[in-house]
Design an enzyme around this catalytic site. Structure first.
Site, PDB file in Angstrom:
ATOM      1  N   ARG A 188     -18.564   5.430  -0.639  1.00  0.00           N
ATOM      2  CA  ARG A 188     -18.107   4.702  -2.024  1.00  0.00           C
ATOM      3  C   ARG A 188     -19.126   4.861  -3.074  1.00  0.00           C
ATOM      4  O   ARG A 188     -20.433   5.443  -3.004  1.00  0.00           O
ATOM      5  CB  ARG A 188     -17.991   3.173  -1.720  1.00  0.00           C
ATOM      6  CG  ARG A 188     -19.256   2.427  -1.299  1.00  0.00           C
ATOM      7  CD  ARG A 188     -18.995   1.092  -0.846  1.00  0.00           C
ATOM      8  NE  ARG A 188     -18.703   0.287  -1.729  1.00  0.00           N
ATOM      9  CZ  ARG A 188     -17.460  -0.464  -1.777  1.00  0.00           C
ATOM     10  NH1 ARG A 188     -16.498  -0.006  -0.797  1.00  0.00           N
ATOM     11  NH2 ARG A 188     -17.149  -1.045  -2.589  1.00  0.00           N
TER      12      ARG A 188
ATOM     13  N   GLU B 291      -5.843  -3.490  -2.843  1.00  0.00           N
ATOM     14  CA  GLU B 291      -5.545  -4.854  -2.489  1.00  0.00           C
ATOM     15  C   GLU B 291      -5.224  -5.579  -3.758  1.00  0.00           C
ATOM     16  O   GLU B 291      -6.396  -5.521  -4.612  1.00  0.00           O
ATOM     17  CB  GLU B 291      -6.383  -5.727  -1.425  1.00  0.00           C
ATOM     18  CG  GLU B 291      -6.055  -7.217  -1.223  1.00  0.00           C
ATOM     19  CD  GLU B 291      -6.980  -7.765  -0.414  1.00  0.00           C
ATOM     20  OE1 GLU B 291      -7.946  -7.357   0.048  1.00  0.00           O
ATOM     21  OE2 GLU B 291      -6.382  -9.156  -0.183  1.00  0.00           O
TER      22      GLU B 291
ATOM     23  N   LYS C  16     -15.082  -6.586  -5.879  1.00  0.00           N
ATOM     24  CA  LYS C  16     -14.172  -7.375  -6.609  1.00  0.00           C
ATOM     25  C   LYS C  16     -14.772  -8.865  -6.486  1.00  0.00           C
ATOM     26  O   LYS C  16     -14.355  -9.600  -7.563  1.00  0.00           O
ATOM     27  CB  LYS C  16     -12.809  -7.140  -6.191  1.00  0.00           C
ATOM     28  CG  LYS C  16     -12.034  -5.901  -6.801  1.00  0.00           C
ATOM     29  CD  LYS C  16     -10.741  -5.744  -6.263  1.00  0.00           C
ATOM     30  CE  LYS C  16     -10.723  -5.192  -4.778  1.00  0.00           C
ATOM     31  NZ  LYS C  16      -9.381  -4.824  -4.435  1.00  0.00           N
TER      32      LYS C  16
HETATM   33  P1  ATP Z   1     -14.095  -4.092  -3.347  1.00  0.00           P
HETATM   34  O1  ATP Z   1     -15.138  -3.991  -2.323  1.00  0.00           O
HETATM   35  O2  ATP Z   1     -14.641  -3.913  -4.752  1.00  0.00           O
HETATM   36  O3  ATP Z   1     -13.120  -5.457  -3.307  1.00  0.00           O
HETATM   37  P2  ATP Z   1     -12.073  -2.792  -1.675  1.00  0.00           P
HETATM   38  O4  ATP Z   1     -12.365  -1.700  -0.942  1.00  0.00           O
HETATM   39  O5  ATP Z   1     -11.884  -4.098  -0.881  1.00  0.00           O
HETATM   40  O6  ATP Z   1     -13.031  -2.988  -2.921  1.00  0.00           O
HETATM   41  P3  ATP Z   1      -9.592  -2.268  -2.025  1.00  0.00           P
HETATM   42  O7  ATP Z   1      -8.532  -2.886  -3.385  1.00  0.00           O
HETATM   43  O8  ATP Z   1      -9.379  -2.353  -0.891  1.00  0.00           O
HETATM   44  O9  ATP Z   1     -10.881  -2.749  -2.582  1.00  0.00           O
HETATM   45  O10 ATP Z   1      -9.620  -0.586  -2.500  1.00  0.00           O
HETATM   46  C1  ATP Z   1      -8.935   0.281  -2.627  1.00  0.00           C
HETATM   47  C2  ATP Z   1      -9.209   1.634  -2.544  1.00  0.00           C
HETATM   48  O11 ATP Z   1     -10.335   1.963  -3.467  1.00  0.00           O
HETATM   49  C3  ATP Z   1      -9.804   1.546  -1.074  1.00  0.00           C
HETATM   50  O12 ATP Z   1      -9.338   2.936  -0.550  1.00  0.00           O
HETATM   51  C4  ATP Z   1     -11.195   1.861  -1.036  1.00  0.00           C
HETATM   52  O13 ATP Z   1     -11.673   2.428   0.042  1.00  0.00           O
HETATM   53  C5  ATP Z   1     -11.530   2.151  -2.478  1.00  0.00           C
HETATM   54  N1  ATP Z   1     -12.614   1.987  -3.147  1.00  0.00           N
HETATM   55  C6  ATP Z   1     -12.920   0.477  -3.362  1.00  0.00           C
HETATM   56  N2  ATP Z   1     -14.348   0.482  -3.747  1.00  0.00           N
HETATM   57  C7  ATP Z   1     -14.633   1.807  -4.189  1.00  0.00           C
HETATM   58  C8  ATP Z   1     -15.976   2.417  -4.453  1.00  0.00           C
HETATM   59  N3  ATP Z   1     -16.871   1.743  -4.990  1.00  0.00           N
HETATM   60  N4  ATP Z   1     -16.101   3.805  -4.419  1.00  0.00           N
HETATM   61  C9  ATP Z   1     -15.193   4.494  -4.106  1.00  0.00           C
HETATM   62  N5  ATP Z   1     -13.914   3.987  -3.451  1.00  0.00           N
HETATM   63  C10 ATP Z   1     -13.704   2.607  -3.437  1.00  0.00           C
HETATM   64 MG    MG Z   2     -10.590  -4.058   0.593  1.00  0.00          MG
END
Ligand code: ATP
Ligand code: MG
Length: 568
Positions: A265, A40, A275
């Protein structure tokens, strides 16, 4: 290249690769392997995302498959073009290529809208006029079932009419939503008539003002995977209990069905990987920006001096699992050291200079000595380093009154200057007022040129140095953990995680002295400063005439080990 699912690289297996192998055996997806990385664009990518990127692009590459880059841009209020651009740059920098497969959820808005209407017509979705607060209230809890909305039984005709008018902009933000009609008593809260669309009169960074209703992530995500004919939708564990909902949408719509697979994760000690929290650090000016070298973002790590190879190696090393754990920061640093030890050119720099005057060396003489660029790689050759009568050594490398195991320079003691000569300290000059040592007088033995004594005598320490007359001035930034606590989210009395910030995470050394060859060092270039660690030219603040270096990581290589005994 045929997309036949044949494994071309034999990596260490994991449960996801096992699933792909099995699906290829049964021909579930005609041996296609098609993954995607779906960020995102509401912030910069961090090292956790790197794990997901390496996994998705890595599996695609190893099975001759494809991996899409898809921006899940369903929330216009939090998303920006700056983030889209940074994500593209970071994925590319990590070494992955999505060719022409760059997609956006917003490109599917019309299609998603069509699917929403289809569900309404099927009696599987309804327009609900409850307030956000009421919806929460009606939702129930993990132990108590929810309650049906009074609008749940509207006719398809009425729902369709209201939904179309929502799209046409007739209603205010928050006045109505479209919800899936599933089961308010489901033990899975995600299945209790989740919201599919909300009214939001906000401009979107791609679709502009075309829409005033926006699909929710949970309605969008699985359908986008379906539209793109993704085979294995890899995501993190917290989406495990969203899977039944994604499956429900896909089955009710009768469209192509990808397989969602969840993995743990990445969590890293002494930092935060969210983020939202990283944005708070940026907005609260706790760091200089998303690319502050202390940030666990890809852009921060890049500016700090991390290489894509080191990050990919780290991701391979930690593997993927089904349970959450915390990885030590040192694991990431070790991947970096391993990479840079092989590749980074050595250089000499003195961070806290102490002047040394070699009394028996001619006043105006200069000589050029040869220094080895990388003991790990003979092909990197040697470089010229100037030597002269006045030098700088590290203040730490001298003790007037040396303790028992201190083998470095002290009054009357002989040590080696790396690639140069043996020197012996003959006199210490101190500031009369403060008693601080201001310079040392030494003699050198011309017969030890290059660093060895022809008579075979040994010294117990080798020091790095730079010639004072030739030295470059530089600012050097040393970094420590951004947080004091292994888990920065642990706070007392619900205090904000920023209470755990390390007030000493940045130390600026304003007047370091560098060997002159570093004047030409390119932005971002990595070096090993002998005995000090890995450093790189800061890509933002370093300009000709005002050099700025970042310490990427401290040192722990073979030479350091040999030195360790001598230095302790
Ligand atoms: P954040 O919690 O940092 O905002 P998010 O999951 O909301 O992370 P996205 O932009 O939706 O962020 O993530 C894109 C991809 O990266 C998704 O498939 C998510 O599962 C993966 N991802 C995000 N954070 C991690 C992590 N700490 N370890 C492994 N994969 C991750
Ligand atoms: Mg997300």
């Amino acid at each position: 290249m045929p997309l036949n699912g044949e494994k071309v690289v034999d990596k260490q297996t994991n449960f996801i690769r096992d699933i792909v192998d099995r699906d290829n055996e049964t021909g579930k997806y005609e041996r296609r392997v098609h993954t995607r990385f779906p960020p995102e664009p509401n912030g910069y990518l961090h090292i956790g995302h790197a794990k997901s990127i390496c996994l998705n692009f890595g599996i695609a590459a190893d099975y001759q498959g494809l991996c899409n880059l898809r921006f899940d841009d369903t929330n216009p209020c939090k998303e920006e073009v700056e983030y889209v651009d940074s994500i593209r740059e970071d994925v590319r920098w990590l070494g992955f290529d999505w060719a022409d497969r760059e997609f956006y959820a917003s490109d599917y808005f019309e299609q998603l809208y069509g699917y929403a209407e289809a569900l309404i017509k099927k009696g599987k979705a309804y327009v609900c006029d409850l307030t956000a607060e009421q919806i929460r209230e009606y939702r129930g809890t993990l132990t108590a079932p929810g309650k049906n909305s009074l609008y749940r039984d509207r006719s398809s005709e009425e729902n369709l009419d209201l939904f179309r008018r929502m799209r046409a902009g007739e209603f205010a933000d928050g006045s109505r939503v479209l919800r899936a009609k599933i089961d308010m008593a489901s033990p899975n809260l995600n299945m209790r008539d989740p919201v599919m669309y909300r009214i939001l009169h906000a401009a979107h960074h791609r679709s502009g003002d075309a829409w005033c209703i926006y699909p929710m992530y949970d309605f969008t995500h699985g359908i986008c995977d379906s539209i793109e004919k993704i085979t294995h939708s890899i995501c993190t564990l917290e989406f495990e209990n969203h899977r039944p909902l994604y499956d429900w949408f896909i089955e009710e719509l009768g469209i192509y069905h990808p397989q969602q697979i969840e993995f743990a994760r990445l969590n890293l000690s002494y930092t935060v990987l969210s983020k939202r929290k990283l944005l708070a650090l940026v907005q609260g000016n706790h760091v200089s920006g998303w690319n502050d070298p202390r940030m666990p973002t890809i852009s921060g790590l890049r500016r700090r001096g991390y290489t894509p190879e080191a990050i990919r190696k780290f991701c391979d090393l930690i593997g993927v699992a089904k349970f959450n754990s915390v990885i030590e920061m040192s694991v990431l640093e070790n991947s970096l050291r391993e990479d840079l030890n092989k590749r980074a050119a050595r250089a000499m720099a003195v961070l806290r200079p102490l002047k040394v005057i070699i009394d028996n060396y001619p006043q105006d003489k200069d000589e050029i000595l040869a220094a080895v660029n990388n003991p790990e790689d003979a092909a990197m050759g040697t470089r010229p380093v100037p030597f002269s009568r006045e030098l700088y050594i590290e203040r730490d490398d001298f003790r007037e009154d040396p303790p028992k195991k201190f083998f470095r320079l002290a009054p009357g003691r002989e040590v080696r200057l790396r690639y140069a000569y043996f020197i012996t300290c003959t006199r210490v000059v101190k500031d009369e007022q403060t008693g601080e040592v201001v310079e040392l007088h030494c003699t050198y033995d011309p017969a030890t040129r290059g660093g060895d004594a022809p008579d075979g005598r040994k010294v117990k320490a080798t020091l790095h140095w730079v010639s004072a007359r030739h030295a470059l001035d530089a600012e050097v930034r040393l970094y420590d953990n951004l947080f004091l606590k292994e888990n920065p989210n642990e706070t007392e009395n619900n205090a904000d995680f920023t209470v755990n910030l390390n007030p000493h995470s940045l130390e600026v050394i304003a007047h370091a002295k560098l060997e002159p060859g570093l004047a030409a060092a390119a932005s971002g270039h990595n070096f090993q400063f002998e005995r000090l660690g890995y450093f790189c030219v800061d890509s933002v603040d370093s300009i000709p005439g005002k050099l700025v270096f970042n310490r990427t990581a401290s040192l722990r290589d073979t030479w350091a080990k040999v030195e360790k005994t001598a230095n302790d």
